[in-house]
Design an enzyme around this catalytic site. Sequence first.
Site, PDB file in Angstrom:
ATOM      1  N   CYS A  88      12.184   8.961   0.467  1.00 47.48           N
ATOM      2  CA  CYS A  88      11.214   8.154   1.205  1.00 47.48           C
ATOM      3  C   CYS A  88      10.458   9.087   2.147  1.00 47.48           C
ATOM      4  O   CYS A  88      11.088   9.792   2.932  1.00 47.48           O
ATOM      5  CB  CYS A  88      11.902   7.082   2.045  1.00 47.48           C
ATOM      6  SG  CYS A  88      13.425   6.454   1.347  1.00 47.48           S
ATOM      7  N   GLU A 147       4.693   0.835   7.838  1.00 42.47           N
ATOM      8  CA  GLU A 147       4.157   1.524   6.676  1.00 42.47           C
ATOM      9  C   GLU A 147       3.686   0.539   5.608  1.00 42.47           C
ATOM     10  O   GLU A 147       4.214  -0.562   5.496  1.00 42.47           O
ATOM     11  CB  GLU A 147       5.254   2.375   6.003  1.00 42.47           C
ATOM     12  CG  GLU A 147       5.922   3.373   6.916  1.00 42.47           C
ATOM     13  CD  GLU A 147       7.030   4.158   6.218  1.00 42.47           C
ATOM     14  OE1 GLU A 147       7.230   5.310   6.616  1.00 42.47           O
ATOM     15  OE2 GLU A 147       7.688   3.628   5.303  1.00 42.47           O
TER      16      GLU A 147
END
Length: 227
Positions: free
Chosen positions: A86, A148
Site C-alpha cells: 500500500c 485517500e
Amino acid sequence: MPEVNMDNLDEKQVQLLAEMCILIDESDKKIGADSKKNCHLNSNIDKGLLHRAFSVFLFNSEEKLLLQQRSDAKITFPGCFTNTCCSHPLHTTSELEEQDAIGVRRAAQRRLQAELGIPMDQVPPEEMTYLTRIHYKAQSDGVWGEHEIDYIIFMQKDVDLNPDPNEIQSHCYVSKEELKEILEKAKRKELLITPWFSLIAETFLFKWWENPRNLKPFIEHDRIHRM
C-alpha cells in the site's frame, strides 16, 4: 499550524515524508502536490486534504494472497497486518500519467520492489489489473492518519521476495480460510490490521478472490466507492 515533533520517529521513514504525493479532489481530479508528511497529518486531513494511493493484492499460483505486517518503524499504522503493498504514486511525470492508470501501476511496481524486494521485471505494470477505487479516511493516532482515493490492483504471479525490514517485519501467504481467521483475530483485538485492508476484506475482497484469472466482471473504472 504547530510544528510536529518528529524526534522519536524512524530516520529513514522521516526522509520518505518529503516525497511529493498527488493531491486530488473527491472525483480524483489532480489539483496539485504536497509532501507525504502534510498529506498524513490529521490537522490537514480534517480540512479536507486528499491524495491518491494504491493497494496491491498479489496472489501466487496457488491463489494465496501475500500479506505483510508493517514494521514498527512505520509512522502510520505500525505493526499492522495488511495486504501485499500500500503506498502512493508520486507527483512525477511517469506516475502522474492517468491513461489506464499506468502511473499508479508504475508506482505499484516501484513500491513492490522497495518494500518486498520483488525484482521489477517480475511485476511489470502491464500484468497488473486495476479494478476500482475506494475513498476512505482513517486516523492512525492523534497526529497521523490517512485520507485517500485508493486504486485497487490485483496481480497473480510467483515472485522472489527480499523484504526491507525498515518497511516490513513479517510476511506470509494466506488462503481465504486463513485470512478469515486473521480477520476474526483482529475483531478480538488479538492482532492489528490496517483500516483500509479491513474495509476491503469485509466488503469486496472475497468475491474478487473467487477467480483472480477472470476479474473483468469486477472492473469499475468509472466508480469511486465511498467507505
